[in-house]
Scaffold this motif. Structure first.
Motif, PDB file in Angstrom:
ATOM      1  N   SER A 120       0.835  -1.195   0.000  1.00 22.46           N
ATOM      2  CA  SER A 120       0.000   0.000   0.000  1.00 22.46           C
ATOM      3  C   SER A 120       0.870   1.244   0.000  1.00 22.46           C
ATOM      4  N   PHE A 121       0.324   2.329  -0.594  1.00 19.76           N
ATOM      5  CA  PHE A 121       0.972   3.636  -0.550  1.00 19.76           C
ATOM      6  C   PHE A 121       0.494   4.452   0.646  1.00 19.76           C
ATOM      7  N   ARG A 122      -0.445   3.933   1.390  1.00 16.44           N
ATOM      8  CA  ARG A 122      -0.987   4.665   2.542  1.00 16.44           C
ATOM      9  C   ARG A 122      -0.038   4.525   3.726  1.00 16.44           C
ATOM     10  N   ILE A 123       0.311   5.648   4.332  1.00 16.47           N
ATOM     11  CA  ILE A 123       1.269   5.638   5.444  1.00 16.47           C
ATOM     12  C   ILE A 123       0.732   4.822   6.607  1.00 16.47           C
ATOM     13  N   ARG A 124      -0.558   4.918   6.868  1.00 21.82           N
ATOM     14  CA  ARG A 124      -1.159   4.176   7.988  1.00 21.82           C
ATOM     15  C   ARG A 124      -1.027   2.670   7.791  1.00 21.82           C
ATOM     16  N   ASP A 125      -1.147   2.205   6.556  1.00 19.87           N
ATOM     17  CA  ASP A 125      -0.991   0.774   6.284  1.00 19.87           C
ATOM     18  C   ASP A 125       0.448   0.327   6.509  1.00 19.87           C
ATOM     19  N   ILE A 126       1.405   1.170   6.144  1.00 14.40           N
ATOM     20  CA  ILE A 126       2.816   0.836   6.366  1.00 14.40           C
ATOM     21  C   ILE A 126       3.107   0.756   7.859  1.00 14.40           C
ATOM     22  N   VAL A 127       2.497   1.650   8.645  1.00 15.21           N
ATOM     23  CA  VAL A 127       2.660   1.594  10.099  1.00 15.21           C
ATOM     24  C   VAL A 127       2.086   0.300  10.658  1.00 15.21           C
ATOM     25  N   ASP A 128       0.871  -0.044  10.236  1.00 15.11           N
ATOM     26  CA  ASP A 128       0.220  -1.246  10.757  1.00 15.11           C
ATOM     27  C   ASP A 128       0.939  -2.526  10.333  1.00 15.11           C
ATOM     28  N   SER A 129       1.661  -2.486   9.218  1.00 21.34           N
ATOM     29  CA  SER A 129       2.394  -3.672   8.778  1.00 21.34           C
ATOM     30  C   SER A 129       3.573  -3.989   9.692  1.00 21.34           C
ATOM     31  N   GLN A 130       3.919  -3.052  10.592  1.00 20.08           N
ATOM     32  CA  GLN A 130       5.049  -3.249  11.502  1.00 20.08           C
ATOM     33  C   GLN A 130       4.603  -3.664  12.904  1.00 20.08           C
ATOM     34  N   ALA A 131       3.308  -3.909  13.098  1.00 20.08           N
ATOM     35  CA  ALA A 131       2.814  -4.308  14.412  1.00 20.08           C
ATOM     36  C   ALA A 131       3.391  -5.660  14.794  1.00 20.08           C
ATOM     37  N   GLY A 132       3.793  -5.780  16.050  1.00 23.24           N
ATOM     38  CA  GLY A 132       4.381  -7.017  16.531  1.00 23.24           C
ATOM     39  C   GLY A 132       5.670  -6.748  17.275  1.00 23.24           C
ATOM     40  N   PHE A 133       6.426  -7.803  17.538  1.00 23.48           N
ATOM     41  CA  PHE A 133       7.687  -7.658  18.265  1.00 23.48           C
ATOM     42  C   PHE A 133       8.676  -6.885  17.406  1.00 23.48           C
ATOM     43  N   PHE A 134       9.233  -5.784  17.950  1.00 19.72           N
ATOM     44  CA  PHE A 134       9.924  -4.803  17.123  1.00 19.72           C
ATOM     45  C   PHE A 134      11.183  -5.338  16.444  1.00 19.72           C
ATOM     46  N   LEU A 135      11.886  -6.292  17.038  1.00 19.82           N
ATOM     47  CA  LEU A 135      13.120  -6.768  16.424  1.00 19.82           C
ATOM     48  C   LEU A 135      12.870  -7.432  15.074  1.00 19.82           C
ATOM     49  N   PHE A 136      11.649  -7.913  14.858  1.00 16.39           N
ATOM     50  CA  PHE A 136      11.352  -8.611  13.622  1.00 16.39           C
ATOM     51  C   PHE A 136      10.374  -7.871  12.720  1.00 16.39           C
ATOM     52  N   HIS A 137       9.654  -6.920  13.264  1.00 19.93           N
ATOM     53  CA  HIS A 137       8.605  -6.288  12.481  1.00 19.93           C
ATOM     54  C   HIS A 137       8.874  -4.827  12.130  1.00 19.93           C
ATOM     55  N   TRP A 138       9.673  -4.134  12.894  1.00 18.21           N
ATOM     56  CA  TRP A 138       9.992  -2.759  12.520  1.00 18.21           C
ATOM     57  C   TRP A 138      10.831  -2.759  11.251  1.00 18.21           C
TER      58      TRP A 138
END
Length: 340
Positions: free
Chosen positions: A181-199
Motif C-alpha cells: 500500500s501507498f498509505r502511510i497508515r498501512d505501512i505503520v500497521d504492517s510493523q505491528a508485533g515484536f519490534f526486532l522482527f517487524h519494525w
C-alpha cells in the motif's frame, strides 16, 4: 444548533489543523532552545541560561527580537519573489505534515476521530511530491536577493535535492512492497508485533540507513548543510534576510526536520505501536520515536564536520542511489521467495 454530517467533518478537520499547527509551533520554539542546550552540553559550554530560569525564555526573547528588527530588502532584488520565498518554504513545510498520521483512532462521544488530518490512499506519493517542492523556496530566496552568495546557496540546494531526493524515494519502495500500500497508515500497521522482527528499521536495515542519510540531506542539516555554509557563503541562501522573513525560513527548516522525524518514526519504527506484544498502541510511542529522531539530527550537528561539495554529490549519486536500488532487487527477490 445541530450540525449536518458534512459540517461536523469540516469542524473536526479545522480543529485538527489548529491543534497540529499549535503543536508544531510549540515544538519549533522548544527545539530552538533544546538544540542550543544540547550542543552546548556536547561542546562543554553553557548555552542559553540568562533569559528566564535555565534560559527557558530564550525562544520568546528571540521571537520578540526578530519581530521588532528592521526588514531590509537589498537594492536590485526582485521584490515580489524576495517576499514570496519565505512563504513558499513555510507553506510547503506545513503541507507535508497534513498526511502524516500521529496515532490510531480515538472515540469522542462515540464518534471515531482519526489522528491525522488527511488519510490519503497515496499518502507516500503526496509526501514525496510536497517535500520536493520545498526547494523552490530556497532557490527563489537565493536568486531573488541579487547576491552571489545567496545564488550559490540556492543552486547548491537544488543540486542537493536532485541527488538525495532520488535516494530518499528509493528507500521507501521496499516499504511499499512489503505493506502492499501507498498509505502511510498501512505501512505503520504492517510493523505491528515484536519490534526486532517487524519494525522496518530492522527488517529493512539498508533502506533505513539510506533514509537516515538522505533525510538529513533533504532538511539541510549538518553535515549536509551546504546551502547555508557560513565558511564560504556567509549564511547561504538567507544571507540577505532579516526580521520575520528570516524567522520564517528558520521555521520552515525546523518544521521540515520535525516532519522528517515523524515520517521516519512511522515508516521505520512502527509509529504508535510500541513494538512489544501486549503493550497497547498510543500516540505517546509515536511522540517518543519522533523525539529520538530529532535528537539524532542534533547529535549529528554536534559531532560531524561539513562535507565538501564534491564529496556530497559523490556520496549521493555513487553510494546511496546504488545501495537503494540494489536493496530493492534483493527485497523483491526475498518477497517473491517468501510467497512462492
Amino acid at each position: 444548533m445541530t450540525l449536518s454530517p458534512l459540517q461536523q467533518e469540516i469542524a473536526i478537520s479545522v480543529v485538527k489543523v489548529l491543534v497540529l499547527f499549535g503543536l508544531l509551533m510549540s515544538v519549533f520554539s522548544g527545539m530552538t532552545y533544546v538544540e542550543r542546550r544540547l550542543l552546548a552540553f556536547m561542546q562543554f559550554r553553557l548555552g542559553p541560561n540568562r533569559t528566564g530560569p535555565f534560559g527557558l525564555l530564550q525562544p520568546v526573547a528571540d521571537g520578540i527580537k526578530l519581530f521588532f528588527k528592521e526588514e531590509v530588502t537589498p537594492e536590485g532584488a526582485n521584490r515580489w519573489l524576495f517576499l514570496a520565498a519565505p512563504a513558499i518554504s513555510v507553506v510547503t513545510a506545513f503541507l507535508a505534515v497534513a498526511v502524516v498520521p500521529y496515532g490510531g483512532t480515538v472515540h469522542i462521544k462515540g464518534r471515531p476521530i482519526l489522528l491525522q488530518i488527511s488519510d490519503l490512499e497515496v499518502g507516500v506519493l503526496f509526501l514525496f511530491a510536497v517535500s520536493s517542492l520545498g526547494v523552490y523556496g530556497i532557490v527563489t530566496a537565493g536568486w531573488a536577493a541579487n547576491s552571489k552568495y545567496t545564488l550559490i546557496g540556492g543552486l547548491r540546494s537544488s543540486a542537493q535535492m536532485f541527488s538525495y531526493e532520488l535516494a530518499l524515494g528509493l528507500s521507501w519502495v521496499t516499504l511499499i512492497m512489503v505493506a502492499g500500500s501507498f498509505r502511510i497508515r498501512d505501512i505503520v500497521d504492517s510493523q505491528a508485533g515484536f519490534f526486532l522482527f517487524h519494525w522496518n528499521a530492522f527488517r529493512q536495515l539498508p533502506a533505513f540507513a539510506v533514509f537516515l542519510v538522505a533525510a538529513t540531506a533533504e532538511v539541510n542539516r549538518t553535515p549536509f548543510d551546504l546551502p547555508e555554509a557560513e565558511t564560504e557563503l556567509v549564511a547561504g541562501f538567507h544571507t540577505e534576510y532579516s526580521s520575520m522573513r528570516f524567522a520564517l525560513l528558520q521555521m520552515a527548516e525546523y518544521i521540515n526536520m520535525i516532519t522528517a522525524s515523524a515520517v521516519g518514526a512511522n515508516l521505520f519504527l512502527g509509529g504508535w505501536h510500541f513494538g512489544v506484544k501486549g503493550v497497547p498502541k498510543s500516540p505517546l510511542w509515536f511522540i517518543g520515536k519522533t523525539l529520538a529522531f530529532l535528537f539524532f539530527f542534533i547529535w549529528l550537528r554536534g559531532t560531524l564536520p561539513r562535507f565538501r561539495y564534491d564529496q556530497l554529490m559523490h556520496f549521493g549519486w555513487k553510494v546511496l542511489v546504488p545501495i537503494a536500488m540494489l536493496w530493492i532487487f534483493v527485497a523483491a527477490a526475498l518477497l517473491v521467495w517468501r510467497h512462492s
